[in-house]
Design a protein around this motif. Structure first.
Motif, PDB file in Angstrom:
ATOM      1  N   LYS A 244      -9.062  -7.175  37.976  1.00 19.28           N
ATOM      2  CA  LYS A 244      -7.534  -6.890  37.836  1.00 19.28           C
ATOM      3  C   LYS A 244      -7.276  -6.596  39.243  1.00 19.28           C
ATOM      4  CE  LYS A 244      -5.530  -5.434  34.540  1.00 19.28           C
ATOM      5  NZ  LYS A 244      -4.616  -5.043  33.530  1.00 19.28           N
ATOM      6  N   TYR A 245      -7.986  -6.478  40.176  1.00 16.66           N
ATOM      7  CA  TYR A 245      -7.557  -6.293  41.697  1.00 16.66           C
ATOM      8  C   TYR A 245      -8.171  -7.359  42.721  1.00 16.66           C
ATOM      9  CZ  TYR A 245     -12.372  -4.666  42.787  1.00 16.66           C
ATOM     10  OH  TYR A 245     -13.778  -4.714  42.711  1.00 16.66           O
ATOM     11  N   SER A 246      -7.560  -7.292  43.769  1.00 24.27           N
ATOM     12  CA  SER A 246      -7.841  -8.157  44.989  1.00 24.27           C
ATOM     13  C   SER A 246      -7.430  -7.640  46.214  1.00 24.27           C
ATOM     14  CB  SER A 246      -7.496  -9.384  44.815  1.00 24.27           C
ATOM     15  OG  SER A 246      -6.156  -9.612  44.543  1.00 24.27           O
ATOM     16  N   GLN A 247      -7.966  -7.989  47.298  1.00 27.63           N
ATOM     17  CA  GLN A 247      -7.646  -7.554  48.703  1.00 27.63           C
ATOM     18  C   GLN A 247      -7.015  -8.607  49.472  1.00 27.63           C
ATOM     19  OE1 GLN A 247     -10.173  -4.715  50.529  1.00 27.63           O
ATOM     20  NE2 GLN A 247     -10.311  -5.856  52.450  1.00 27.63           N
ATOM     21  N   THR A 248      -6.112  -8.449  50.402  1.00 27.91           N
ATOM     22  CA  THR A 248      -5.461  -9.421  51.381  1.00 27.91           C
ATOM     23  C   THR A 248      -5.082  -8.731  52.466  1.00 27.91           C
ATOM     24  OG1 THR A 248      -3.154  -9.170  50.270  1.00 27.91           O
ATOM     25  CG2 THR A 248      -4.748 -10.944  49.528  1.00 27.91           C
ATOM     26  N   PHE A 249      -4.762  -9.474  53.592  1.00 27.61           N
ATOM     27  CA  PHE A 249      -4.098  -8.993  54.960  1.00 27.61           C
ATOM     28  C   PHE A 249      -2.810  -9.442  55.232  1.00 27.61           C
ATOM     29  CE2 PHE A 249      -8.907  -8.968  54.625  1.00 27.61           C
ATOM     30  CZ  PHE A 249      -9.188  -7.839  55.389  1.00 27.61           C
ATOM     31  N   GLN A 250      -2.007  -8.705  55.336  1.00 27.55           N
ATOM     32  CA  GLN A 250      -0.657  -9.134  55.827  1.00 27.55           C
ATOM     33  C   GLN A 250      -0.364  -9.098  57.192  1.00 27.55           C
ATOM     34  OE1 GLN A 250       0.580  -5.291  53.852  1.00 27.55           O
ATOM     35  NE2 GLN A 250       2.496  -5.413  55.199  1.00 27.55           N
ATOM     36  N   SER A 251       0.777  -9.734  57.918  1.00 23.72           N
ATOM     37  CA  SER A 251       1.151  -9.995  58.985  1.00 23.72           C
ATOM     38  C   SER A 251       0.450 -10.520  59.991  1.00 23.72           C
ATOM     39  CB  SER A 251       1.368  -8.531  59.707  1.00 23.72           C
ATOM     40  OG  SER A 251       2.350  -7.487  58.631  1.00 23.72           O
ATOM     41  N   TRP A 258      -6.588 -15.240  61.949  1.00 26.62           N
ATOM     42  CA  TRP A 258      -6.563 -13.947  61.504  1.00 26.62           C
ATOM     43  C   TRP A 258      -7.182 -13.689  60.034  1.00 26.62           C
ATOM     44  CZ3 TRP A 258      -2.470 -10.083  63.009  1.00 26.62           C
ATOM     45  CH2 TRP A 258      -1.831 -10.399  64.264  1.00 26.62           C
ATOM     46  N   LEU A 259      -7.627 -12.573  59.956  1.00 25.46           N
ATOM     47  CA  LEU A 259      -8.510 -12.137  58.556  1.00 25.46           C
ATOM     48  C   LEU A 259      -7.400 -12.721  57.486  1.00 25.46           C
ATOM     49  CD1 LEU A 259      -9.331  -8.448  59.159  1.00 25.46           C
ATOM     50  CD2 LEU A 259     -10.761 -10.435  59.529  1.00 25.46           C
ATOM     51  N   THR A 260      -8.364 -13.216  56.509  1.00 30.05           N
ATOM     52  CA  THR A 260      -7.799 -13.861  55.263  1.00 30.05           C
ATOM     53  C   THR A 260      -8.589 -13.172  54.198  1.00 30.05           C
ATOM     54  OG1 THR A 260      -9.477 -15.615  55.362  1.00 30.05           O
ATOM     55  CG2 THR A 260      -7.456 -16.097  56.419  1.00 30.05           C
ATOM     56  N   PRO A 261      -8.126 -13.257  53.015  1.00 27.41           N
ATOM     57  CA  PRO A 261      -6.830 -14.206  52.617  1.00 27.41           C
ATOM     58  C   PRO A 261      -5.422 -13.435  53.108  1.00 27.41           C
ATOM     59  CG  PRO A 261      -7.600 -12.988  50.707  1.00 27.41           C
ATOM     60  CD  PRO A 261      -8.612 -12.856  51.803  1.00 27.41           C
ATOM     61  N   TYR A 262      -4.308 -14.318  53.176  1.00 29.19           N
ATOM     62  CA  TYR A 262      -3.180 -13.787  53.602  1.00 29.19           C
ATOM     63  C   TYR A 262      -2.263 -13.577  52.484  1.00 29.19           C
ATOM     64  CZ  TYR A 262      -3.997 -16.525  57.687  1.00 29.19           C
ATOM     65  OH  TYR A 262      -4.699 -16.874  59.078  1.00 29.19           O
ATOM     66  N   THR A 263      -1.699 -12.229  52.707  1.00 28.39           N
ATOM     67  CA  THR A 263      -1.046 -11.615  51.528  1.00 28.39           C
ATOM     68  C   THR A 263      -0.204 -12.442  50.856  1.00 28.39           C
ATOM     69  OG1 THR A 263      -1.420  -9.394  52.399  1.00 28.39           O
ATOM     70  CG2 THR A 263       0.466  -9.433  50.913  1.00 28.39           C
ATOM     71  N   ASP A 264       0.892 -13.200  51.901  1.00 27.20           N
ATOM     72  CA  ASP A 264       2.038 -13.927  51.289  1.00 27.20           C
ATOM     73  C   ASP A 264       1.532 -14.992  50.596  1.00 27.20           C
ATOM     74  OD1 ASP A 264       1.033 -14.990  53.724  1.00 27.20           O
ATOM     75  OD2 ASP A 264       2.861 -15.349  54.459  1.00 27.20           O
ATOM     76  N   VAL A 265       0.464 -15.580  50.970  1.00 25.48           N
ATOM     77  CA  VAL A 265       0.104 -16.892  50.341  1.00 25.48           C
ATOM     78  C   VAL A 265      -0.480 -16.347  48.908  1.00 25.48           C
ATOM     79  CG1 VAL A 265      -1.679 -18.860  50.306  1.00 25.48           C
ATOM     80  CG2 VAL A 265      -0.343 -17.921  52.539  1.00 25.48           C
ATOM     81  N   GLU A 266      -1.304 -15.540  48.935  1.00 26.34           N
ATOM     82  CA  GLU A 266      -2.048 -15.083  47.451  1.00 26.34           C
ATOM     83  C   GLU A 266      -0.838 -14.570  46.539  1.00 26.34           C
ATOM     84  OE1 GLU A 266      -4.877 -15.760  46.883  1.00 26.34           O
ATOM     85  OE2 GLU A 266      -4.952 -16.736  48.815  1.00 26.34           O
ATOM     86  N   GLU A 299      10.250  -8.337  51.121  1.00 25.46           N
ATOM     87  CA  GLU A 299      10.041  -9.837  51.012  1.00 25.46           C
ATOM     88  C   GLU A 299       9.043 -10.310  50.078  1.00 25.46           C
ATOM     89  OE1 GLU A 299      11.602 -12.178  52.917  1.00 25.46           O
ATOM     90  OE2 GLU A 299      12.933 -10.337  53.505  1.00 25.46           O
ATOM     91  N   ALA A 300       7.904  -9.533  49.856  1.00 24.71           N
ATOM     92  CA  ALA A 300       6.750 -10.193  49.015  1.00 24.71           C
ATOM     93  C   ALA A 300       7.432 -10.021  47.428  1.00 24.71           C
ATOM     94  CB  ALA A 300       5.720  -9.319  49.115  1.00 24.71           C
ATOM     95  N   ASN A 301       8.078  -8.948  47.173  1.00 27.66           N
ATOM     96  CA  ASN A 301       8.496  -8.551  45.995  1.00 27.66           C
ATOM     97  C   ASN A 301       9.632  -9.780  45.783  1.00 27.66           C
ATOM     98  OD1 ASN A 301      10.298  -7.763  43.761  1.00 27.66           O
ATOM     99  ND2 ASN A 301      10.751  -5.855  44.697  1.00 27.66           N
ATOM    100  N   HIS A 302      10.417 -10.367  46.543  1.00 24.91           N
ATOM    101  CA  HIS A 302      11.359 -11.460  46.392  1.00 24.91           C
ATOM    102  C   HIS A 302      10.670 -12.910  46.013  1.00 24.91           C
ATOM    103  CE1 HIS A 302      14.844 -14.150  46.798  1.00 24.91           C
ATOM    104  NE2 HIS A 302      14.135 -14.724  47.776  1.00 24.91           N
ATOM    105  N   GLU A 303       9.806 -13.025  46.858  1.00 19.12           N
ATOM    106  CA  GLU A 303       8.797 -14.359  46.712  1.00 19.12           C
ATOM    107  C   GLU A 303       8.114 -14.332  45.424  1.00 19.12           C
ATOM    108  OE1 GLU A 303       8.796 -16.961  48.658  1.00 19.12           O
ATOM    109  OE2 GLU A 303      10.517 -16.071  49.486  1.00 19.12           O
ATOM    110  N   PHE A 304       7.496 -13.010  45.242  1.00 21.12           N
ATOM    111  CA  PHE A 304       6.805 -12.954  43.804  1.00 21.12           C
ATOM    112  C   PHE A 304       7.700 -13.582  42.812  1.00 21.12           C
ATOM    113  CE2 PHE A 304       5.369 -10.394  40.265  1.00 21.12           C
ATOM    114  CZ  PHE A 304       3.986 -11.074  39.939  1.00 21.12           C
ATOM    115  N   LYS A 305       8.842 -13.014  42.696  1.00 22.41           N
ATOM    116  CA  LYS A 305       9.725 -13.290  41.351  1.00 22.41           C
ATOM    117  C   LYS A 305      10.337 -14.891  41.759  1.00 22.41           C
ATOM    118  CE  LYS A 305      11.011  -8.535  40.839  1.00 22.41           C
ATOM    119  NZ  LYS A 305      11.896  -7.496  40.912  1.00 22.41           N
ATOM    120  N   VAL A 306      10.340 -15.332  42.829  1.00 20.33           N
ATOM    121  CA  VAL A 306      10.995 -16.635  43.079  1.00 20.33           C
ATOM    122  C   VAL A 306       9.829 -17.729  42.508  1.00 20.33           C
ATOM    123  CG1 VAL A 306      11.197 -18.462  44.835  1.00 20.33           C
ATOM    124  CG2 VAL A 306      12.550 -16.287  45.097  1.00 20.33           C
ATOM    125  N   HIS A 307       8.839 -17.328  42.751  1.00 17.80           N
ATOM    126  CA  HIS A 307       7.577 -18.120  42.146  1.00 17.80           C
ATOM    127  C   HIS A 307       7.054 -17.786  40.574  1.00 17.80           C
ATOM    128  CE1 HIS A 307       7.052 -18.852  46.388  1.00 17.80           C
ATOM    129  NE2 HIS A 307       6.509 -19.988  46.354  1.00 17.80           N
TER     130      HIS A 307
END
Length: 339
Positions: A244-251, A258-266, A299-307
Motif C-alpha cells: 500500500k506504499y511505494s517510493q519515487t523521485f521527482q524533478s 537520475w534516481l528512479t523510479p520517477y514520480t510523474d511516470v509512476e 501537476e501530479a494531482n492533475h495528471e493522476f486524475k487525467v489518467h
C-alpha cells in the motif's frame, strides 16, 4: 556565546522572470548542483536553460505565491520564530540562495555576540546539492569574515527517532481523514553520479537495489539509502501495509541518469493499476515549496486524475507544526547545554 543558524534552500524575490532569472543563475551555477566543469556549466545554464526557464519557472511560482511572499520563506520564518520562542540562545534563519544569505545570517549571530554556531541545514537526508553546498559555503564565509567563530554541524537526521516520530505524526493527521488506496513517498531526485561521488568507500554504491540494504559506512552520506530508510521507518511507525506504499523521485533535468523510479511516470500508471485514491508525502522537504505545492499538489494531482484517478491528497510538509518545532528546539537545547 552559542547560537543557531537554520538554513533552507531559498527563493526568488518575486514570481517574475526578472527575479527568477538571477535566482536560477545562482542556484544552477552552483558546482554542487550541476557538477560539471565551469565552462560547460556556464554554457548549459546561461547559454541554454536561462534563455527559457525563468519565464516557465516564474509562471509556476506565481501559482503558489502567497500574499506574504514565497511559501518556503514564509513557512521557514514561522518555524524559526516558534523555535526561537522555545530556545534560550539566538536562532537565526538563512537561505542558501537568494537575498536571505548565509552571510547575513552569520552576521546577525555575530552581532549578538555569538562565536559558537550550530549550523543546521534543514534537510533530513544528505545530498551534495543541498547539505554539502551549504556547509562548504558557510565554511568559506566563516574563514573570510568570522575567523573566531566555531561551527558544529547538524548531520542528516533522516533516521533520528524524534524526527521520524514528528514526521509520521504529521502524516498521520492527514491519512486519518483520507481513505487511501496507496501512499506514495516522493523524494527530490538527484543524478545517480551524485550517489557515487558521495560514496566515501568508493566501492559500495552500485545503485542496483541491494547496496542500500547492505550496511556500509557509505550510508552516512548516501542520499538514496537515507530516503529509503526514512520511508521504511515511517511506514513501520504508521503500520502502513506492504503493497500500500511505494517510493519515487521527482524533478530531473534531461540528459542525465537520475534516481528512479520517477514520480510523474509512476503516478500516471497508478489508476490503471487500481489505485484510485492516492496520498503523496514529500519527506525530502521540511517546508512546503515549489516542488511540493506546484509539482505535486497541482501537476501530479492533475495528471493522476487525467489518467483515471479519483482522489488525490498532497500531504503537507511538517512546516511550522508544533511537534516539529518542539523537536528542533529540543535538539538545540541538547547542544546548547553541552560543555
Amino acid at each position: 556565546m552559542k547560537g543557531v543558524l537554520l538554513v533552507n534552500l531559498g527563493s526568488p524575490e518575486s514570481p517574475t522572470p526578472k527575479d527568477v532569472k538571477p535566482y536560477l543563475d545562482e542556484f544552477l551555477m552552483d558546482k554542487y548542483v550541476i557538477d560539471v566543469p565551469y565552462l560547460l556549466r556556464a554554457l548549459l545554464v546561461r547559454g541554454i536553460i536561462l534563455q527559457t526557464r525563468p519565464k516557465k519557472s516564474a509562471a509556476a511560482y506565481a501559482k503558489i505565491w502567497w500574499d506574504e511572499g514565497s511559501p518556503l520563506v514564509v513557512i521557514s520564518q514561522r518555524m524559526q520564530k516558534k523555535v526561537q520562542a522555545q530556545s534560550t540562545i539566538p536562532v537565526a534563519l538563512a537561505m542558501r540562495y537568494g537575498t536571505m544569505s548565509i552571510l547575513k545570517g552569520l552576521q546577525e549571530l555575530n552581532d549578538k555576540g555569538v562565536n559558537e554556531v550550530l549550523l543546521f541545514p534543514l534537510y533530513p537526508q544528505h545530498a551534495m546539492a543541498s547539505t554539502t553546498t551549504i556547509l562548504v559555503l558557510a565554511e568559506e564565509l566563516r574563514a573570510k569574515h568570522f575567523p573566531e567563530m566555531k561551527f558544529t554541524i547538524v548531520p542528516a537526521f533522516y533516521n533520528k527517532p524524534s524526527y521520524i516520530k514528528a514526521l509520521a505524526n504529521s502524516i498521520k493527521t492527514h491519512l486519518d481523514t483520507f481513505d487511501y488506496d496507496h501512499v506514495l513517498f516522493s523524494y527530490h531526485g538527484i543524478p545517480k553520479r551524485h550517489i557515487r561521488k558521495t560514496d566515501i568507500t568508493k566501492s559500495h554504491c552500485t545503485i542496483d537495489g541491494s547496496c542500500c540494504n547492505t550496511p556500509s559506512p557509505a550510508h552516512e552520506f548516501c542520499y538514496r539509502h537515507q530516503c529509503y530508510e526514512t520511508t521504511k521507518q515511517v511506514v513501520h511507525y504508521l503500520g502502513i501495509p506492504e503493497g500500500k506504499y511505494s517510493q519515487t523521485f521527482q524533478s530531473r533535468l534531461a540528459g542525465d541518469k537520475w534516481l528512479t523510479p520517477y514520480t510523474d511516470v509512476e503516478v500516471n500508471k497508478m489508476p490503471e493499476q487500481g489505485i484510485k485514491k492516492l496520498a503523496v508525502v514529500t519527506p525530502a522537504f521540511v517546508s512546503d515549496c515549489l516542488e511540493t505545492l506546484e509539482e505535486i499538489a497541482m501537476e501530479a494531482n492533475h495528471e493522476f486524475k487525467v489518467h483515471g484517478g479519483e482522489e488525490f491528497m498532497a500531504i503537507p510538509c511538517m512546516n511550522d507544526g508544533e511537534e516539529w518545532c518542539e523537536t528542533v528546539a529540543d535538539w538545540i537545547k541538547d547542544w546548547a547545554e553541552r560543555k
